[in-house]
Enzyme design. Structure first.
Site, PDB file in Angstrom:
ATOM      1  N   HIS A   9      -0.002  -3.658  -2.069  1.00  0.00           N
ATOM      2  CA  HIS A   9       0.041  -2.208  -2.287  1.00  0.00           C
ATOM      3  C   HIS A   9       0.028  -1.456  -0.957  1.00  0.00           C
ATOM      4  CE1 HIS A   9      -1.089   1.565  -4.530  1.00  0.00           C
ATOM      5  NE2 HIS A   9      -1.571   1.861  -3.329  1.00  0.00           N
ATOM      6  N   GLU A  10      -0.941  -1.761  -0.113  1.00  0.00           N
ATOM      7  CA  GLU A  10      -1.055  -1.041   1.153  1.00  0.00           C
ATOM      8  C   GLU A  10       0.127  -1.337   2.078  1.00  0.00           C
ATOM      9  OE1 GLU A  10      -3.062   1.289   1.329  1.00  0.00           O
ATOM     10  OE2 GLU A  10      -4.359   0.751  -0.353  1.00  0.00           O
ATOM     11  N   HIS A  30       2.930   1.026   1.485  1.00  0.00           N
ATOM     12  CA  HIS A  30       2.794   2.275   2.244  1.00  0.00           C
ATOM     13  C   HIS A  30       3.284   2.081   3.683  1.00  0.00           C
ATOM     14  CE1 HIS A  30       0.789   4.718  -0.689  1.00  0.00           C
ATOM     15  NE2 HIS A  30      -0.280   3.950  -0.779  1.00  0.00           N
ATOM     16  N   HIS A  68       6.990   1.983   3.990  1.00  0.00           N
ATOM     17  CA  HIS A  68       7.515   3.338   3.809  1.00  0.00           C
ATOM     18  C   HIS A  68       7.430   4.092   5.141  1.00  0.00           C
ATOM     19  CE1 HIS A  68       7.508   7.137   0.989  1.00  0.00           C
ATOM     20  NE2 HIS A  68       8.601   7.059   1.726  1.00  0.00           N
TER      21      HIS A  68
END
Length: 638
Positions: free
Chosen positions: A451-452, A455, A458
């Site tokens: 998940h992290e 980020h 991105h």
């Protein structure tokens, strides 16, 4: 006006780890072995993140002064130059000069082990934050942008990205109360500055461990917690512990109500509501959601209570259920998910999907705040270096037990064609490796890592002309899409099977609670609201004499926006099913994903990016269906 956040792949190398000969890539080896730094006596201190001024706590004041000097110069430039693209570029430079200091300090104030660094960073956050709030109500600055957007001839010369950034700056002015008279603008600034203090106080309190006398706990579980003389410190929920008594003790003690923090939360929510009403909104939730995909607050579906299951059991049993679907006991699967193996898996996945790989680098003296921090260079097979990720993954005393992504500086095209590389930090709370054993991850930990890292990618690939919209600097409910999408990859057996190897051989509830807290004021305590929301939305009973909301640090950074995880999960689910379910390693689809969703940062309307990715605009029914579908169902037929 200002908002907050060809290299060949490395060859394999053999290293002797944990008394066995194991072959890992340099990335895998960097994360599986304890870190050994070179002696620092003869090396120059380059400062945190390579910023020379930050070789000592006093350097924050130097960085602050330099940023404020640059701010004054840029404000004069904006207010005196004729309207044009230069106006927007000057605004963006102004934003960058302050954000580079504020964002870095925002991270250091909670993560640095040295109290002097934390205190200096905290003071810098307050000082810069106060300046930002004053700028957000500066009529002359605002008018320079309005003159630009109201001039049709000048407007016609702006490219779409420049026009959107100008509109976003105007939007920031307007939600800050630029339309109010001078007295009310001063009041808005005062409320915002007060919110900075309250937010820091709440965050600091939410991270502090709870302590009890050693005799309060059965002797056979005391070793599971940190001992401090005759007292035991509990700094988290120990949700992954297989011992039910450990989980229950941690839950009851860590979430025990703190009277001062309850008062702080009440004041924080009241201050937010007062600010929202002052600047013309029905509630803080209405103000916070303006400009997002959701637009306005909405209602959430209800769940019936599962009274036979206790809250401290849910995270642990969820992992057990996941493992049982594969007929594997936790003690059997954990050795296959060492942190090094998972990092190799991410490296492999990003290489196949996006042509991006990791290279482990040795930080210079003073560059990192803890010896356990790893530094990764992110490189593209043809484009070269994209940016840097600092990985602060391991637990240590006084470190907040939270998993999150921090933007230290955004990537953007500066003057003269120079590109400022993005720099981010990923913070996790993993068990550190030892001389015999690497950090072994549970399924939940691995999902959080993916998940992290969504980020982070991105941030690396959101390369824009303006830093104000680079990377994750976009609508909150869109910013979570890339990270939630990575959770689907983490749960796909085809992806996991590529890297899993032995190292030797109630979201809905959180969103609903957040919306109620930031809606119209209610004549009851935040704990009473929590109790009702937990029974209504979480499906698990409230535990007497606990105050979970005091550990909900997202109330500060995600105030009235925690629903973002739901909206993002729905969109990510649709992207996964339509684009990656058939082949999670499809390079053409990976490039399509980069081009349509990652590359723009916040430079395009979020729903427009979703529409271009899916080749359709999702309806409410599509989003609801995507939330209801079980991700497990997506791979069962493959």
């Amino acid at each position: 006006m200002l908002r907050r956040i060809r290299f060949d792949r490395p060859l394999k190398s053999s290293q002797i780890l944990f008394n066995r000969v194991t072959t890992w890539s340099p990335v895998g080896a960097a994360f599986n072995a304890p870190q050994h730094r070179r002696p620092e006596r003869l090396q120059k201190n380059v400062g945190l993140f390579g910023v020379p001024e930050l070789s000592s706590p006093a350097g924050f004041q130097v960085a602050r002064r330099e940023a404020l000097w640059e701010m004054e110069f840029l404000v004069k430039r904006v207010c005196t130059e004729p309207p044009g693209v230069g106006t927007v570029e000057a605004f963006d430079q102004l934003s960058d000069s302050l954000c580079k200091v504020a964002d870095l300090a925002d991270f250091i104030k909670i993560a640095h082990p040295d109290a002097a660094f934390r205190k200096s960073a905290e003071r810098t956050c307050v000082d810069v934050g106060t300046v930002v709030e004053k700028l957000n109500t500066n009529v002359e600055l605002y008018q320079s942008l309005k003159n630009l957007l109201d001039n049709k001839d000048v407007l016609a010369t702006l490219d779409p990205d420049t026009r959107r950034v100008a509109e976003l700056f105007v939007f920031d002015f307007e939600i800050s109360g630029i339309h109010l008279d001078e007295a009310k603008r001063r009041k808005a600034v005062s409320l915002n500055v007060k919110l900075l203090d309250l937010s820091h106080e709440f965050l600091h309190g939410s991270y502090l461990p709870s302590t009890v006398e050693k005799r309060s706990l059965p002797e056979h579980i005391r070793h599971c917690f940190s001992l401090d003389g005759n007292r035991i410190q509990i700094s988290g929920l120990h949700a992954d512990s297989p011992d039910e008594l450990v989980r229950e003790a941690a839950y009851r003690i860590f979430l025990y109500p703190n009277t001062d923090l309850l008062l702080c939360l009440d004041e924080l929510l009241a201050c937010r509501h007062e600010l929202a009403k002052l600047v013309g909104y029905e509630s803080f939730a209405h103000r916070a959601l303006k400009g997002t995909m959701a637009k306005t607050p909405g209602k959430q579906p209800c769940l019936s209570a599962l009274t036979d299951l206790m809250p401290w059991d849910h995270p642990y049993l969820s992992g057990v259920i996941r493992a049982e679907k594969c007929s594997i006991e936790p003690i059997q699967y954990s050795p296959y998910f060492s942190l090094g193996a998972c990092m190799e898996g991410l490296d492999m996945l990003f290489s196949q999907l996006l042509g991006v790989s990791f290279q482990a680098e040795e930080p210079q003296t003073g560059e990192v705040w803890s010896d356990e921090v790893r530094k990764l260079a992110v490189v593209h097979e043809t484009e070269g270096l994209l940016g840097y990720i600092y990985c602060d993954f391991f637990r240590r005393p006084n470190k907040p037990q939270q998993d999150c992504h921090f933007t230290i500086c955004g990537g953007w095209l500066k003057g003269g064609g120079r590109y400022q590389l993005p720099v981010v930090v990923l913070m996790l709370s993993l068990p550190p490796p030892t001389s015999r054993t690497p950090s072994l991850l549970t399924p939940c930990m691995m999902e959080n890592l993916f998940h992290e890292m969504g980020h982070a990618m991105h941030s690396m690939l959101g390369q824009t002309h303006y830093q104000h919209v680079s990377g994750t600097r976009c609508a909150t409910d869109f910013a979570e899409v890339p990270s939630v999408l990575m959770e689907f990859f983490a749960s796909d057996y085809r992806v996991v099977s590529q890297f899993a190897r032995h190292y030797e051989t109630g979201e809905v509830f959180y969103a609903a609670l957040d919306q109620v807290y930031h809606g119209e004021p209610q004549n009851r305590t935040t704990t009473d609201i929590l109790k009702e929301m937990q029974g209504k939305f979480y499906g698990l009973p409230y535990v007497h004499n606990t105050a979970w909301q005091l550990r909900f640090s997202h109330l500060v950074g995600y105030g009235a926006k925690y629903y973002s995880y739901l909206m993002s999960r729905a969109v990510a689910s649709m992207v996964w099913r339509q684009c990656f379910l058939k082949d999670p390693f499809n390079r053409a689809m990976g490039e399509h994903y980069r081009r349509e969703m990652l590359a723009h940062g916040g430079g395009k309307e979020p729903m427009l990016m979703v529409t271009e990715m899916l080749q359709k605009t999702p309806t409410i029914e599509d989003l609801v269906e995507a939330l209801v579908l079980d991700p497990e169902d997506f791979t069962s037929s493959v």
